[in-house]
Scaffold this active site. Structure first.
Site, PDB file in Angstrom:
ATOM      1  N   HIS A 124      61.652  12.245 -29.062  1.00 52.17           N
ATOM      2  CA  HIS A 124      62.517  13.347 -28.642  1.00 52.17           C
ATOM      3  C   HIS A 124      63.107  13.009 -27.281  1.00 52.17           C
ATOM      4  CE1 HIS A 124      63.527  17.444 -27.232  1.00 52.17           C
ATOM      5  NE2 HIS A 124      63.443  17.842 -28.493  1.00 52.17           N
ATOM      6  N   ASP A 202      52.642  13.728 -26.546  1.00 61.94           N
ATOM      7  CA  ASP A 202      53.496  14.914 -26.640  1.00 61.94           C
ATOM      8  C   ASP A 202      53.072  15.692 -27.881  1.00 61.94           C
ATOM      9  OD1 ASP A 202      55.490  16.739 -27.205  1.00 61.94           O
ATOM     10  OD2 ASP A 202      57.133  15.288 -27.193  1.00 61.94           O
ATOM     11  N   GLN A 205      54.910  19.280 -31.439  1.00 61.52           N
ATOM     12  CA  GLN A 205      55.011  19.537 -32.873  1.00 61.52           C
ATOM     13  C   GLN A 205      53.642  19.618 -33.548  1.00 61.52           C
ATOM     14  OE1 GLN A 205      57.659  20.301 -34.619  1.00 61.52           O
ATOM     15  NE2 GLN A 205      59.132  19.982 -32.967  1.00 61.52           N
ATOM     16  N   LYS A 228      56.211  27.071 -29.630  1.00 61.89           N
ATOM     17  CA  LYS A 228      56.076  26.396 -30.924  1.00 61.89           C
ATOM     18  C   LYS A 228      54.738  26.703 -31.591  1.00 61.89           C
ATOM     19  CE  LYS A 228      59.082  22.516 -29.628  1.00 61.89           C
ATOM     20  NZ  LYS A 228      60.212  22.676 -30.570  1.00 61.89           N
ATOM     21  N   CYS A 366      67.919  16.659 -31.028  1.00 57.58           N
ATOM     22  CA  CYS A 366      67.534  16.185 -29.686  1.00 57.58           C
ATOM     23  C   CYS A 366      66.808  14.847 -29.772  1.00 57.58           C
ATOM     24  CB  CYS A 366      66.653  17.207 -28.966  1.00 57.58           C
ATOM     25  SG  CYS A 366      67.485  18.759 -28.611  1.00 57.58           S
TER      26      CYS A 366
END
Length: 408
Positions: A124, A202, A205, A228, A366
């Site tokens: 991303h 990261d 998600q 999220k 993105c």
């Protein structure tokens, strides 16, 4: 808190009773942001209505109550990801903010001219641009780990890139483009055996879909956003190992990040406050705590079971559409599917689906370099949450086929 079950999700999420363009809402953009359960909405509303006070700055009852709630939220996050201490939980405005703070602070402390930073070629933008900026400032070298055609890390290629020069490896736990769930524990073991680099994961998600144990995977840093994972926008988490955070300088000054200030110099507060300058997003933190409690009340096992069923069914039905092409089919795939239809612009498809009440994501997500890797410039993405159903997928497939027919 509302008792939550997969089969009565509509009682928990007010948005799911809404209509879009006259149709019942089918919300398939959970990879961008999730809808909010009533318990999170109530937690934020009740704080503002009946217990609002600032934190870390006063001794009156409202402030003391806010202090207690703020601390409880930090402990809740610590337990959620199995951090050693609440001192390792830094509140940020989100994943992007957390990565940028790391690029500034970790970069100043540990990255020097000639050092190397490794990321995958399908990250991303939020896990790419800050490292580009750091590399430019510090004269470090940014290198890219190749991935397979299904978006999986090429471990052999990665092994060849690891050397004493590598100071940081930064990867998404789950790709927002392919849905690939990377084997982060195996990857971190590979890094540990090969070089002195620290590892940032990261988790934007991942955190809503699977249990995360930062000690088990041995991540040095782990970041994610509340919005999220059924929480509010504007609040996120930076987890870091205590010894690393202690060695890193603060990046913003003012507010509660100080210990003592004179006109000549400032000494800094202890962890985690050293990295939390200014008045924090107190309501956001309280909403995050409510979201954590909500997730745990359902349980990751139940969430994963439901989302796995949805993924399998959607993949089966999408593959029946002749002109439709999946961007990738990774072995370990989260409940997220990216695709395109030959000869049809994805914005047109998304617009026609919108007219039928279906919320999808279209564009470059993105992640422009990732799309270039797969030979496309724009795609359509659907991403599921546990509150989605097979019947919604059936309706989506029907609307998608109709849209393709109209645009062909």
């Amino acid at each position: 808190m509302t008792t939550s079950h997969i089969d009565n999700y509509d009682q928990d999420f007010p948005m799911l009773s809404q209509k879009m363009n006259g149709h019942r809402l089918i919300y398939f953009d959970n990879g961008a942001t999730t809808l909010k359960p009533q318990c999170v909405i109530d937690a934020i509303s009740n704080f503002y209505k009946s217990s609002y006070g600032t934190v870390h700055r006063a001794v009156y009852e409202l402030a003391k109550h806010s202090d207690a709630q703020f601390h409880q939220a930090r402990v809740a996050v610590q337990k959620l990801i199995n951090a050693n201490s609440e001192k390792e939980i830094i509140f940020t405005s989100g994943t992007t903010d957390a990565i940028n703070k790391l690029a500034l602070s970790f970069g100043e402390a540990f990255i020097h001219e000639g050092d190397e930073i490794l990321i995958s070629e399908i990250e991303h933008h939020s896990n790419l641009v800050p490292w580009q900026m750091l590399a430019k400032r510090s004269k470090a070298v940014l290198k890219f780990i190749p991935t397979s055609d299904d978006g999986e890390i090429d471990l052999n290629a990665m092994r060849s890139l690891l050397s004493e020069k590598v100071k940081l490896v930064s990867l998404a736990h789950i790709s927002n483009v392919t849905g690939t769930c990377h084997l982060v524990k195996e990857i971190i073991k590979l890094v540990r055996s090969s070089c002195p680099a620290k590892v940032l994961i990261d988790g934007a998600q991942a955190i809503a879909h699977m249990p995360v144990d930062v000690k088990n995977i041995d991540a040095d840093f782990y970041v994610f956003s509340a919005h999220k994972m059924y929480g509010p926008t504007g609040i996120g988490v930076l987890y870091g190992k205590e010894n690393l955070l202690e060695a890193m300088p603060p990046v913003f000054g003012g507010g509660d990040m100080i210990d003592h200030v004179s006109l000549e110099k400032t000494s800094y507060n202890k962890l985690p406050y050293k990295f939390e300058a200014g008045t924090p997003n107190i309501a956001g933190v309280i909403g995050l705590k409510a979201a954590v409690e909500y997730l745990l009340s359902i349980g990751y096992e139940k969430i994963q079971k439901q989302e796995s069923k949805l993924l399998a069914y959607a993949l089966k039905e999408l593959k029946k559409i002749p002109a439709l092409k999946l961007v990738a089919e990774p072995k370990n795939q989260a409940a997220l599917i990216s695709f395109y239809v030959e000869g049809i612009h994805n914005l047109d498809l998304a617009s026609l689906l919108n007219f039928k009440g279906v919320a999808t994501r279209s564009g470059h997500l993105c992640a422009q370099p990732a799309l270039e890797k797969f030979g496309v410039s724009s795609i359509l993405r659907i991403s599921f949450a546990f509150y989605n159903t097979q019947s919604e997928i059936e309706m989506f497939i029907e609307h998608l086929k109709s849209a393709i027919s109209k645009l062909s």
